[in-house]
Design a protein around this motif. Sequence first.
Motif, PDB file in Angstrom:
ATOM      1  N   ALA A  43       0.918  -1.321  -0.134  1.00 32.32           N
ATOM      2  CA  ALA A  43       0.568   0.014  -0.049  1.00 32.32           C
ATOM      3  C   ALA A  43       0.862   1.359   0.317  1.00 32.32           C
ATOM      4  CB  ALA A  43      -0.847  -0.210   0.947  1.00 32.32           C
ATOM      5  N   ASP A  44       2.366   1.605   0.592  1.00 34.20           N
ATOM      6  CA  ASP A  44       2.631   1.558   0.910  1.00 34.20           C
ATOM      7  C   ASP A  44       4.652   1.921   1.505  1.00 34.20           C
ATOM      8  OD1 ASP A  44       2.593   2.156   3.549  1.00 34.20           O
ATOM      9  OD2 ASP A  44       1.331   3.653   3.386  1.00 34.20           O
ATOM     10  N   ALA A  45       5.852   2.438   1.338  1.00 34.23           N
ATOM     11  CA  ALA A  45       6.807   2.161   1.740  1.00 34.23           C
ATOM     12  C   ALA A  45       6.760   1.063   3.132  1.00 34.23           C
ATOM     13  CB  ALA A  45       7.918   2.618   1.798  1.00 34.23           C
ATOM     14  N   ASP A  46       5.709   1.418   3.882  1.00 32.32           N
ATOM     15  CA  ASP A  46       6.136   0.340   5.146  1.00 32.32           C
ATOM     16  C   ASP A  46       4.604  -0.194   5.621  1.00 32.32           C
ATOM     17  OD1 ASP A  46       7.910   2.010   6.147  1.00 32.32           O
ATOM     18  OD2 ASP A  46       6.792   4.261   6.136  1.00 32.32           O
ATOM     19  N   THR A  47       3.871  -0.543   4.429  1.00 32.32           N
ATOM     20  CA  THR A  47       2.374  -0.819   4.703  1.00 32.32           C
ATOM     21  C   THR A  47       2.355  -2.156   3.422  1.00 32.32           C
ATOM     22  OG1 THR A  47       1.884   1.147   5.813  1.00 32.32           O
ATOM     23  CG2 THR A  47       0.013  -1.260   4.780  1.00 32.32           C
ATOM     24  N   PHE A  48       2.189  -3.572   3.431  1.00 34.01           N
ATOM     25  CA  PHE A  48       2.766  -4.774   2.892  1.00 34.01           C
ATOM     26  C   PHE A  48       0.888  -5.484   2.953  1.00 34.01           C
ATOM     27  CE2 PHE A  48       4.365  -6.382   6.051  1.00 34.01           C
ATOM     28  CZ  PHE A  48       3.632  -8.077   6.527  1.00 34.01           C
ATOM     29  N   VAL A  49       0.243  -5.612   1.419  1.00 33.51           N
ATOM     30  CA  VAL A  49      -1.105  -6.502   1.650  1.00 33.51           C
ATOM     31  C   VAL A  49      -0.480  -7.947   1.810  1.00 33.51           C
ATOM     32  CG1 VAL A  49      -3.276  -5.733   1.054  1.00 33.51           C
ATOM     33  CG2 VAL A  49      -1.717  -4.174   0.104  1.00 33.51           C
ATOM     34  N   GLY A  50      -1.700  -8.517   2.418  1.00 38.50           N
ATOM     35  CA  GLY A  50      -1.865 -10.202   1.738  1.00 38.50           C
ATOM     36  C   GLY A  50      -3.081 -10.070   2.679  1.00 38.50           C
ATOM     37  N   LEU A  51      -3.616 -11.760   2.162  1.00 42.10           N
ATOM     38  CA  LEU A  51      -4.864 -12.501   2.771  1.00 42.10           C
ATOM     39  C   LEU A  51      -4.080 -13.286   3.757  1.00 42.10           C
ATOM     40  CD1 LEU A  51      -5.229 -13.289  -1.520  1.00 42.10           C
ATOM     41  CD2 LEU A  51      -6.317 -11.934   0.224  1.00 42.10           C
ATOM     42  N   GLY A  52      -5.102 -13.074   4.313  1.00 42.90           N
ATOM     43  CA  GLY A  52      -5.802 -14.247   5.428  1.00 42.90           C
ATOM     44  C   GLY A  52      -6.812 -15.862   5.279  1.00 42.90           C
ATOM     45  N   LEU A  53      -5.920 -17.191   4.906  1.00 42.19           N
ATOM     46  CA  LEU A  53      -6.746 -17.710   5.192  1.00 42.19           C
ATOM     47  C   LEU A  53      -6.893 -19.493   5.556  1.00 42.19           C
ATOM     48  CD1 LEU A  53      -3.975 -18.439   1.282  1.00 42.19           C
ATOM     49  CD2 LEU A  53      -6.516 -16.941   1.458  1.00 42.19           C
ATOM     50  N   ASN A  54      -8.165 -19.541   6.023  1.00 37.10           N
ATOM     51  CA  ASN A  54      -7.672 -20.942   7.022  1.00 37.10           C
ATOM     52  C   ASN A  54      -8.221 -21.878   5.293  1.00 37.10           C
ATOM     53  OD1 ASN A  54      -8.075 -20.057   8.564  1.00 37.10           O
ATOM     54  ND2 ASN A  54      -9.149 -18.252   8.808  1.00 37.10           N
TER      55      ASN A  54
END
Length: 373
Positions: A319-330
Amino acid sequence: MTDLLKDMLTDRADALDAPQLDVAAMVRDGDRQAARRRNAVVGLGAAAAVVTAIAIPQLLPQPSQTAREFSYAGAFEAGEPSYAVGSRVTIDGHTFDTGHDVHAMVQTTEGVVFTDKEGVVRAADGQETTRIGQSTTSRDFFALETDGSLVAWIEERPGRGPIFTAFDQATGEAKTLDYVVRTVGTEYSPDLWAVDGDDVWLRDDRGVVRWNVATGEQTELGAPRGLEIHDVKAGVIAYEQQLVGQPETPLRFSRDGSVPFGGTPTAMLSDVVTLSPDGATALGEDEPDHPALADTATGQVTPLQVPDGYDFFTGYGWADADTFVGLGLNQPWDSTPADLLTCEVGGACRVTAEDVGTQDGGFVIPVGRPMDD
């Protein structure tokens, strides 16, 4: 985008037991500070005080003005995470219909650029959807790459060879570059690796080429054997070079934007997804199914901890230089709706959107590749 997400959400995922993730905490403190300004007003007389008492209530925001006014343009410019299901794209809790099923997409500062299953490329900004080109439908060559408002892809032309296209969603301008052939009878092997600012990194018959879309300049950077570039951001190149007899291939980082890439920091990181916008951090895996971050200046690798409430977590973008995006999976992986999370580098994760979709249900995230590859 590599095999990490594709494997987790398709055939390989079905065969996995709950991942064993005995990992350490994430690195680096992610403190952010906001500057504040204070104004002092002195020396007001009694008459001025009366005027102020009357005027200030009129200047205060009314209730209708204090509510947050959402705009798609603002959400895309801020880098809010997005995803698509079918023809509908959602960003920051708001959804718009593109009018066409989304097969693969990337997110820009202006909107999204996506393809359907026939390879038609379209741009959408929440207000309108515009056809802008045609990409290849070949699984081997397909890719959408982006940085800022610039998006690039490869188009195959039967009997004429591939063509590289770059489209600026901010201006609506498109430019093309033919695949250069230097050897008679050469085997076409086009590759589109990354977009970094105005530079498109690609491979044609000349080897590694840095194409500056703004100036048209093409810089030939040689053809190192076994080279694979994963991403380029802010001049930092994340790459690996498979050499004969080398059992493992470390990830390497070139910080001056040039090749050949000698004397660079290395990290035992594989399946690199992406570099942060400032090129400081790489997101990948330190071992199969164990996502991790790497510092591109030192090569230090730190595994990512799975947030509470999930069997597995995988990061895929920034999202920016200090924030990454991911998926939580079950489990079961392919039919349980995933949650979208944002995580601070060195800090905690928070859920951005719940039950965003499943791979079986046409769920697409902006990684530039189809989820069903």
